[in-house]
Write a protein that holds these residues in place. Structure first.
Motif, short mmCIF file in Angstrom:
data_model
loop_
_atom_site.label_atom_id
_atom_site.label_comp_id
_atom_site.label_asym_id
_atom_site.label_seq_id
_atom_site.Cartn_x
_atom_site.Cartn_y
_atom_site.Cartn_z
N ARG A 32 0.86 -1.20 0.00
CA ARG A 32 0.00 0.00 0.00
C ARG A 32 0.89 1.25 0.00
O ARG A 32 1.91 1.31 0.71
N TYR A 53 5.66 9.40 -2.70
CA TYR A 53 4.69 8.70 -1.87
C TYR A 53 5.33 8.26 -0.56
O TYR A 53 6.55 8.29 -0.39
N THR A 77 -4.20 10.23 -2.26
CA THR A 77 -4.47 8.99 -3.00
C THR A 77 -3.82 7.81 -2.29
O THR A 77 -2.64 7.88 -1.91
N LEU A 79 -3.02 3.77 -2.84
CA LEU A 79 -2.95 2.67 -3.81
C LEU A 79 -2.74 1.36 -3.06
O LEU A 79 -1.85 1.25 -2.22
N TRP A 80 -3.58 0.40 -3.38
CA TRP A 80 -3.37 -0.96 -2.89
C TRP A 80 -2.88 -1.78 -4.08
O TRP A 80 -3.54 -1.76 -5.15
N TYR A 81 -1.76 -2.42 -3.94
CA TYR A 81 -1.23 -3.14 -5.10
C TYR A 81 -1.03 -4.61 -4.78
O TYR A 81 -0.93 -5.03 -3.62
N ILE A 86 -1.57 -2.44 -9.78
CA ILE A 86 -2.43 -1.72 -8.86
C ILE A 86 -3.77 -2.44 -8.77
O ILE A 86 -4.45 -2.65 -9.78
N TYR A 88 -6.28 -1.55 -6.28
CA TYR A 88 -7.33 -0.59 -5.91
C TYR A 88 -6.71 0.80 -5.78
O TYR A 88 -5.54 0.93 -5.42
N GLU A 89 -7.53 1.80 -6.03
CA GLU A 89 -7.04 3.17 -5.91
C GLU A 89 -8.19 4.06 -5.45
O GLU A 89 -9.29 4.04 -6.02
N THR A 91 -9.00 8.17 -4.17
CA THR A 91 -8.51 9.54 -3.98
C THR A 91 -9.59 10.38 -3.30
O THR A 91 -10.74 10.40 -3.73
#
Lengths: 169, 299
Positions: A32, A53, A77, A79-81, A86, A88-89, A91
């Protein structure tokens, strides 16, 4: 299944922004990241950070980021990767106003201790202006999701809080 | 019971539109320190207290201080807000004024030549003490409402010849006032009605509310048994030379003093008069209406 997060700031340490992962049912997430983008397009990161980030370990539900040197309206934002892709994202526009709020509280403390300020026009005119600017920033976010207006309001508020003798003396 | 910050914040929310309405109508704000933007100030201060009250990290002393300040700023509107809120923030326990705790009876009578416990003023009389003695009801600790021939009477003189009265909640002394020659005294066959104000029941405590009388000529004040006078303040409408004593035309309380009209100023005197028994105080020298505030305390 939904990816989401919340943000908060506390009077105990107003430099710190706290983010909490409130997601449910995410699958195959291995990492994340969180981005704090300012109005001018640059990113807010803690001192010494070389990336745009901040890494948010997947095992931690929340993260404290010591980065707020003033009030901000940030485009945040997360980001789950999964591996290199990626998953999920999300914002959200997030407002941090504890500097102004704390300043307002200190003004009230001063007023409670020195009632002669009750009739000080300069004090009240600018205190009301400061309150209005903070409220306007909140409305800019809540009603029209506008980082530009919110940032303008916070910058104007900072001009007041940076010059206490001029505006509140 | 102390008010909580949550209470004060809620009352602040309610106070704001109440204040705005009164300010817009110029009601209850004349001659006060309240300014035209008071409702805005209420908003600003309430938002500040609200923000700090919601923070996880708080300094209790600071929260207490700014909450109390907000409460002070809410003023009369804060009290109204408590009623609107249903009084959840603070409550006043009913207090029995004295005696058995039962609410005393209403007095309703026709003026006759003689008085009794249930018709406590007779023809020509102007003052009576409703303290439970002589078969009279005990109104000590109550505010009262007084009706004369069906007309509500006030404690404020209009100066147009109409009657008025004074009431001392501590001593329960009731006095009639009016223009000469009767000076408000009860007249044969008049209908009088005095009702204790059960809404206004409070504790029976020494207080700083003066016993106020109005004189436009030489006159007297009856100091009730068990009390002493500690201060007399005078606000005359003319620059009379006045003296006060415990005997007719006496000056043992205050020598001849030239009054300054229309102010309290130094017109009055701080004293210690009263040994326990009831006593008549004589005022000499007034030629025009003067307000006399007499401050008494139990011995």
């Amino acid at each position: 299944m939904a990816a989401s997060f919340s943000a908060s700031q506390d009077a105990g340490n107003i430099r710190v922004a706290t983010f909490t992962d409130t997601s449910t049912g995410l699958v195959n997430v291995t990492g994340r990241l969180i981005y704090l983008r300012k109005f001018d397009g640059t990113y807010l990161v803690p001192d010494g950070t070389l990336t745009d980030y901040v890494f948010w370990p997947i095992g931690d539900t929340s993260i404290d980021i010591d980065v707020l040197d003033k009030d901000y309206c940030l485009d945040v934002t997360v980001l789950w990767y999964s591996g290199s892709s990626i998953g999920y994202e999300v914002t959200n526009l997030v407002l941090f106003t504890a500097y102004s709020e704390l300043f307002l509280r200190q003004l009230t403390q001063a007023l409670a201790a020195n009632r002669t300020l009750l009739t000080n026009k300069n004090y009240w005119d600018n205190k009301i202006k400061l309150r209005t600017l903070v409220d306007d920033a909140a409305q800019a976010v809540e009603l029209i999701n506008d980082q530009t207006i919110a940032t303008f309001c916070l910058d104007e508020a900072k001009k007041l809080t940076d010059n206490i003798q001029v505006f509140f003396g | 019971m102390a008010y909580t910050s949550d209470d004060i914040i809620l009352w602040g929310k309610i106070s704001q539109p109440l204040a705005a309405r009164d300010i817009a109508k110029d009601r209850g704000t004349k001659g006060s320190a309240v300014q035209k933007d008071h409702d805005v100030k209420l908003y600003v201060e309430r938002k500040t207290v609200e923000w700090y009250n919601n923070e996880v990290t708080q300094d209790a002393d600071i929260l207490y201080s700014i909450s109390n300040f907000l409460f002070a700023l809410e003023g009369i509107w804060g009290l109204k807000a408590q009623f609107i809120d249903g009084g959840s923030g603070g409550q006043v326990a009913p207090v029995s004024p004295s005696g058995s705790g039962n609410i005393p009876n209403v007095l309703d009578w026709e003026i006759e030549a003689t008085s009794s416990g249930t018709s406590p003023l007779a023809e020509g009389e102007r003052t009576v003490t409703l303290d439970g003695t002589g078969g009279k009801p005990d109104y000590r600790g109550y505010n009262i409402n007084f009706f004369r021939n069906g007309v509500t009477q006030n404690t404020t003189p209009r100066g147009d010849g109409s009657t008025y009265y004074s009431w001392n909640r501590t001593t329960a002394q009731f006095t009639l006032f009016g223009e000469a020659p009767t000076n408000g005294a009860a007249q044969l066959e008049e209908l009088f009605r005095i009702t204790p104000d059960i809404v206004g029941v409070g504790t029976l405590l020494p207080n700083n509310d003066p016993d106020t009388i109005f004189l436009s000529a030489d006159g007297t004040y009856s100091l009730a048994e068990g009390y002493y006078i500690w201060k007399i303040r005078i606000k005359p409408t003319a620059a009379d030379t006045v003296k006060i004593g415990t005997t007719l035309a006496g000056d043992d309380i205050m020598f001849d003093k030239l009054m300054v009209a229309n102010v309290y100023g130094n017109n009055g005197v701080t004293i210690d008069v009263g040994e326990g028994a009831s006593q008549t105080i004589y005022f000499t020298g007034f030629t025009a209406t003067a307000q006399i505030d007499i401050y008494i305390l139990p011995i």
